[in-house]
Motif scaffolding. Structure first.
Motif, PDB file in Angstrom:
ATOM      1  N   ILE A  22      -8.970  -5.357   6.728  1.00  0.00           N
ATOM      2  CA  ILE A  22      -8.559  -5.432   8.075  1.00  0.00           C
ATOM      3  C   ILE A  22      -9.718  -5.325   9.142  1.00  0.00           C
ATOM      4  CG2 ILE A  22      -8.141  -2.923   8.348  1.00  0.00           C
ATOM      5  CD1 ILE A  22      -5.557  -3.400   9.659  1.00  0.00           C
ATOM      6  N   PHE A  23      -9.388  -6.062  10.204  1.00  0.00           N
ATOM      7  CA  PHE A  23     -10.622  -5.756  11.263  1.00  0.00           C
ATOM      8  C   PHE A  23     -10.153  -4.372  11.886  1.00  0.00           C
ATOM      9  CE2 PHE A  23     -10.837 -10.625  11.408  1.00  0.00           C
ATOM     10  CZ  PHE A  23     -12.199 -10.777  10.574  1.00  0.00           C
ATOM     11  N   GLU A  24     -11.260  -4.056  12.987  1.00  0.00           N
ATOM     12  CA  GLU A  24     -10.961  -2.921  13.571  1.00  0.00           C
ATOM     13  C   GLU A  24      -9.934  -2.797  14.558  1.00  0.00           C
ATOM     14  OE1 GLU A  24     -14.195  -0.365  15.159  1.00  0.00           O
ATOM     15  OE2 GLU A  24     -15.351  -0.886  13.381  1.00  0.00           O
ATOM     16  N   HIS A  55       4.820  -1.578   0.565  1.00  0.00           N
ATOM     17  CA  HIS A  55       4.161  -0.175  -0.219  1.00  0.00           C
ATOM     18  C   HIS A  55       2.709  -0.118   0.160  1.00  0.00           C
ATOM     19  CE1 HIS A  55       5.003   3.269  -2.747  1.00  0.00           C
ATOM     20  NE2 HIS A  55       3.890   3.322  -3.226  1.00  0.00           N
ATOM     21  N   SER A  56       2.279   1.328   0.169  1.00  0.00           N
ATOM     22  CA  SER A  56       0.702   1.585   0.456  1.00  0.00           C
ATOM     23  C   SER A  56       0.238   2.079  -0.953  1.00  0.00           C
ATOM     24  CB  SER A  56       0.493   2.187   1.614  1.00  0.00           C
ATOM     25  OG  SER A  56       0.646   1.379   2.899  1.00  0.00           O
ATOM     26  N   GLY A  84      -3.052   4.112  -2.472  1.00  0.00           N
ATOM     27  CA  GLY A  84      -4.226   4.860  -1.932  1.00  0.00           C
ATOM     28  C   GLY A  84      -4.928   5.771  -2.856  1.00  0.00           C
ATOM     29  N   ASN A  85      -4.635   5.394  -4.392  1.00  0.00           N
ATOM     30  CA  ASN A  85      -5.092   6.398  -5.211  1.00  0.00           C
ATOM     31  C   ASN A  85      -6.688   6.447  -5.391  1.00  0.00           C
ATOM     32  OD1 ASN A  85      -6.198   7.523  -7.943  1.00  0.00           O
ATOM     33  ND2 ASN A  85      -3.858   7.423  -8.466  1.00  0.00           N
ATOM     34  N   PRO A  86      -7.457   7.558  -5.252  1.00  0.00           N
ATOM     35  CA  PRO A  86      -8.717   7.557  -5.130  1.00  0.00           C
ATOM     36  C   PRO A  86      -9.487   6.890  -6.490  1.00  0.00           C
ATOM     37  CG  PRO A  86      -7.879   9.779  -4.915  1.00  0.00           C
ATOM     38  CD  PRO A  86      -6.643   8.718  -5.455  1.00  0.00           C
ATOM     39  N   ARG A 102     -12.686   5.522  -1.022  1.00  0.00           N
ATOM     40  CA  ARG A 102     -11.465   5.026  -1.352  1.00  0.00           C
ATOM     41  C   ARG A 102     -11.098   3.981  -0.409  1.00  0.00           C
ATOM     42  NH1 ARG A 102      -6.630   8.436  -1.452  1.00  0.00           N
ATOM     43  NH2 ARG A 102      -7.698   9.979  -0.272  1.00  0.00           N
ATOM     44  N   VAL A 147      -7.593   2.219   0.721  1.00  0.00           N
ATOM     45  CA  VAL A 147      -6.012   1.997   0.767  1.00  0.00           C
ATOM     46  C   VAL A 147      -5.670   0.706   1.060  1.00  0.00           C
ATOM     47  CG1 VAL A 147      -4.085   2.855   2.083  1.00  0.00           C
ATOM     48  CG2 VAL A 147      -5.735   4.553   1.703  1.00  0.00           C
ATOM     49  N   VAL A 196      -2.466  -1.782   2.078  1.00  0.00           N
ATOM     50  CA  VAL A 196      -1.220  -1.776   2.426  1.00  0.00           C
ATOM     51  C   VAL A 196      -0.489  -3.302   1.988  1.00  0.00           C
ATOM     52  CG1 VAL A 196       0.501  -1.921   4.492  1.00  0.00           C
ATOM     53  CG2 VAL A 196      -1.866  -0.617   4.521  1.00  0.00           C
TER      54      VAL A 196
END
Lengths: 222, 222
Positions: free
Chosen positions: A28-30, A57-58, A60-62, A84, A86, A88
């Motif tokens: 994603i861009f800022e 769903h998101s 984000g498991n490390p 990590r 994440v 989406v």
């Protein structure tokens, strides 16, 4: 016959003479909102526009970047140190006839049978993401079967509707039970017309009236 | 009567003599999965344990930290420079009788009527998050009304069930229609017992058999 397919992107790591597949996705861009980024990335990778993408769903498991191959690939691609990540997840159910740019300078995309996912080892945790997406779609079709009509022509036969349902759900519905239950959907109506140009006994056509559906399902228990 | 409430945390900014409310939430640790973090944070803020939290939506608009008050507060709290914050939203529907630690060293929590959200200006974009959560819950109850039984005693009256439904959905259901439609749920059965110790004509009791429900709803159209 027809099948439920998933659009995968080929990933090639030339130095390692290695190639595998991944779900379409990127960074994603800022200054972008999540929905915006999903729409932009799908368009960049496939040329697809005006697709109703829905966030499901998101992840984000490390541990999802624990594979050094994935980590190195992403660091090289983004020119960033990766900790990590994440993800989406967004999903869309589209007609396979939608025009897609399968080959571009940076990307090669292809449709794969959903049933082949089991034997494909996708990059990162994309097998898990694909499974969750499929579960989400099936759950949505079960709770709102009216979404099926978006994928059918304006007038359709009961067989077309049942086949579509079975393809998505991975089921084999009983012809009579299916008709009896699906006809409970408000706004689904049998027409006085039959299918044309068929070399056998022409089946009846049906249509779905969205307005009637909305009006009659707003309040479930009122 | 009873109402649907939302648990909010008081936020006090002493230097500014300012105080408002926010949804329970905090920053994820580097080595934590998303679900883990949600469970830990709810427990830290309220003492609640063994709650089935379900992820419903992620929020990542770059504008959500545009309010300098929110940004400064978060930077002071986390001792980090804050750019864009992505919030992964979780929701749980619980009995209001669950024991909560409302006051601790750092936190004060309170239940608020969902209907009062309109007039409360929550921190960040938490009004939007709360609205989305409510929409999610209502959608879930509509598509899987069987989840209501988790919030009722083992044996309950039709009035208790209807009141619970109406409280969550914000509706006023017709007594007869509600009963007719809700009885279509597989596994919901009328008992031969009536409610005891009531000073009027004792109403019948019902129960929900989860096993029967699962068995009979697995395949919708088979």
């Amino acid at each position: 016959g027809e099948k439920l397919k998933v659009l995968l992107i080929e990933r090639t790591i030339e130095e390692q003479n290695f190639s595998d597949k991944k779900l379409p996705g990127s960074i994603i861009f800022e200054d972008e909102d999540l929905d915006e980024a999903a729409i932009r990335i799908l368009n960049e990778l496939t040329g697809l526009k005006n697709i109703y993408l829905s966030q499901f769903h998101s992840f984000g498991n490390p541990q999802r970047t624990k594979n050094m191959r994935d980590k190195n690939w992403l660091e090289k691609l983004t020119n960033m140190k990766i900790g990590r990540i994440v993800t989406v997840g967004y999903v869309a159910l589209i007609k396979i006839s939608r025009k897609i740019i399968f080959e571009s300078e940076n990307t090669a995309a292809n449709w794969y049978d959903v049933s082949s996912l089991k034997s494909l080892r996708l990059a990162f945790d994309h097998n898990e993401i694909a499974d969750t997406a499929l579960e989400h779609i099936r759950h949505k079709v079960k709770s709102e079967p009216s979404m099926l009509f978006e994928l059918l022509p304006q007038k359709f036969t009961m067989t077309q509707l049942r086949n579509l349902y079975d393809i998505i759900m991975g089921t084999t519905s009983d012809v009579r039970n299916f008709k009896k239950k699906i006809m409970q959907i408000e706004g689904l109506e049998q027409l006085d017309e039959v299918q044309k140009d068929v070399p056998y006994r022409a089946p009846r056509l049906y249509r779905f009236d969205k307005k009637v559906h909305k009006k009659n399902t707003r309040k479930l228990y009122s």
